[in-house]
Design an enzyme around this catalytic site. Structure first.
Site, PDB file in Angstrom:
ATOM      1  N   ASP A 187       2.175  -7.287   0.629  1.00 26.19           N
ATOM      2  CA  ASP A 187       1.897  -6.030   1.658  1.00 26.19           C
ATOM      3  C   ASP A 187       1.854  -5.992   2.736  1.00 26.19           C
ATOM      4  O   ASP A 187       0.742  -6.323   3.527  1.00 26.19           O
ATOM      5  CB  ASP A 187       0.514  -5.386   0.713  1.00 26.19           C
ATOM      6  CG  ASP A 187       0.667  -4.129   1.659  1.00 26.19           C
ATOM      7  OD1 ASP A 187       0.714  -3.078   2.161  1.00 26.19           O
ATOM      8  OD2 ASP A 187      -0.795  -3.367   0.765  1.00 26.19           O
TER       9      ASP A 187
ATOM     10  N   CYS B 243       6.326   1.890   2.639  1.00 24.96           N
ATOM     11  CA  CYS B 243       6.900   0.514   3.421  1.00 24.96           C
ATOM     12  C   CYS B 243       7.787   0.405   2.106  1.00 24.96           C
ATOM     13  O   CYS B 243       8.806  -0.303   1.999  1.00 24.96           O
ATOM     14  CB  CYS B 243       5.578  -0.165   3.511  1.00 24.96           C
ATOM     15  SG  CYS B 243       5.173  -0.125   5.190  1.00 24.96           S
ATOM     16  N   ARG B 244       7.171  -0.241   0.961  1.00 25.30           N
ATOM     17  CA  ARG B 244       7.822  -1.705   0.141  1.00 25.30           C
ATOM     18  C   ARG B 244       8.647  -0.638  -0.600  1.00 25.30           C
ATOM     19  O   ARG B 244       9.501  -1.033  -0.675  1.00 25.30           O
ATOM     20  CB  ARG B 244       6.583  -2.107  -0.231  1.00 25.30           C
ATOM     21  CG  ARG B 244       5.214  -3.473  -0.225  1.00 25.30           C
ATOM     22  CD  ARG B 244       4.027  -3.609  -0.349  1.00 25.30           C
ATOM     23  NE  ARG B 244       3.455  -2.612  -0.948  1.00 25.30           N
ATOM     24  CZ  ARG B 244       2.320  -1.877  -1.497  1.00 25.30           C
ATOM     25  NH1 ARG B 244       1.916  -2.974  -2.197  1.00 25.30           N
ATOM     26  NH2 ARG B 244       1.595  -1.525  -1.465  1.00 25.30           N
ATOM     27  N   SER B 245       8.634   0.316  -1.111  1.00 23.97           N
ATOM     28  CA  SER B 245       8.995   0.793  -2.534  1.00 23.97           C
ATOM     29  C   SER B 245      10.079   1.358  -1.734  1.00 23.97           C
ATOM     30  O   SER B 245      11.578   1.767  -3.302  1.00 23.97           O
ATOM     31  CB  SER B 245       8.378   1.801  -3.046  1.00 23.97           C
ATOM     32  OG  SER B 245       8.052   2.957  -2.724  1.00 23.97           O
TER      33      SER B 245
ATOM     34  N   ASN C   4       4.360   4.504  -0.597  1.00 21.39           N
ATOM     35  CA  ASN C   4       6.311   4.682  -0.380  1.00 21.39           C
ATOM     36  C   ASN C   4       6.572   5.198   0.929  1.00 21.39           C
ATOM     37  O   ASN C   4       7.503   5.843   0.522  1.00 21.39           O
ATOM     38  CB  ASN C   4       6.467   6.644  -1.356  1.00 21.39           C
ATOM     39  CG  ASN C   4       7.569   6.888  -1.562  1.00 21.39           C
ATOM     40  OD1 ASN C   4       7.639   8.298  -1.575  1.00 21.39           O
ATOM     41  ND2 ASN C   4       8.365   6.083  -1.928  1.00 21.39           N
TER      42      ASN C   4
HETATM   43  P1  4NP Z   1       3.278   0.833   0.407  1.00 23.24           P
HETATM   44  O1  4NP Z   1       2.346   0.643   1.999  1.00 23.24           O
HETATM   45  O2  4NP Z   1       2.551   1.243  -0.454  1.00 23.24           O
HETATM   46  O3  4NP Z   1       4.251  -0.427   1.444  1.00 23.24           O
HETATM   47  O4  4NP Z   1       4.270   2.217   1.690  1.00 23.24           O
HETATM   48  C1  4NP Z   1       1.193   1.336   2.976  1.00 23.24           C
HETATM   49  C2  4NP Z   1       1.731   2.531   2.958  1.00 23.24           C
HETATM   50  C3  4NP Z   1      -0.020   3.147   3.429  1.00 23.24           C
HETATM   51  C4  4NP Z   1      -1.230   2.868   3.437  1.00 23.24           C
HETATM   52  C5  4NP Z   1      -1.544   1.819   2.847  1.00 23.24           C
HETATM   53  C6  4NP Z   1      -0.065   1.193   2.265  1.00 23.24           C
HETATM   54  N1  4NP Z   1      -2.542   3.255   3.491  1.00 23.24           N
HETATM   55  O5  4NP Z   1      -3.528   3.215   3.674  1.00 23.24           O
HETATM   56  O6  4NP Z   1      -2.208   5.061   3.815  1.00 23.24           O
END
Ligand code: 4NP
Length: 143
Positions: free
Chosen positions: A117, A13-15, A11
């Site tokens: 991602d 980056c992408r969302s 929560n």
């Molecule tokens: P998101 O990206 O799922 O698009 O917000 C990520 C943020 C943190 C992590 C992985 C993906 N992490 O491993 O902490």
């Protein structure tokens, strides 16, 4: 009113990018009154964090407004409140189905394929383009 929650892992980056981009999309279409929009993660790893700085940079570059963000894991209250949980990839869908095993139709995926991602690749442009494609299809599917 259609209540949409975008879902990724952290929560940050992408969302939250999807949330900001979808707000702008429906605003530009004059359809902002039709939607309640938010975003959540399937993990609490990034709890309380703001949007990841490179994601903010991509939004600014593309002229997408966003506000201060507080990353949160999806809760049962959220599940009851929102109509759709629009996930970024298969692992988000699996995690959501583990949390809400009785789900029949709220948990969806934004595109048939996974949204790129950026966490490991640093490629926020690819994420932006995938989100743009998915979000346009989403708004057109909700008439
Ligand atoms: P998101 O990206 O799922 O698009 O917000 C990520 C943020 C943190 C992590 C992985 C993906 N992490 O491993 O902490």
């Amino acid at each position: 009113m259609i209540k949409i929650c975008f879902v990724c892992l952290g929560n940050i980056c992408r969302s939250p990018m999807a949330e900001a981009m979808f707000r702008k999309l429906v605003l530009d279409l004059g359809r902002e009154d039709e939607f309640l929009i938010t975003s959540r993660g399937t993990s609490s790893e990034e709890y309380g964090n703001d949007i990841y700085p490179p994601a903010k940079e991509k939004l600014m570059e593309m002229g997408i407004p966003f506000s201060k963000h507080f990353a949160k894991k999806v809760s049962m209250e959220d599940y009851l409140e929102y109509d759709y949980f629009v996930c970024m990839d298969d692992s988000n869908v699996s995690a959501m189905k583990r949390m809400f095993p009785k789900d029949t139709n709220k948990i969806k995926k934004l595109l048939d394929r996974d949204i790129a991602d950026p966490w490991y690749t640093g490629n926020f442009e690819a994420t932006y383009r995938d989100l743009e494609e998915g979000l346009k299809a989403l708004v057109n599917s909700v008439k």
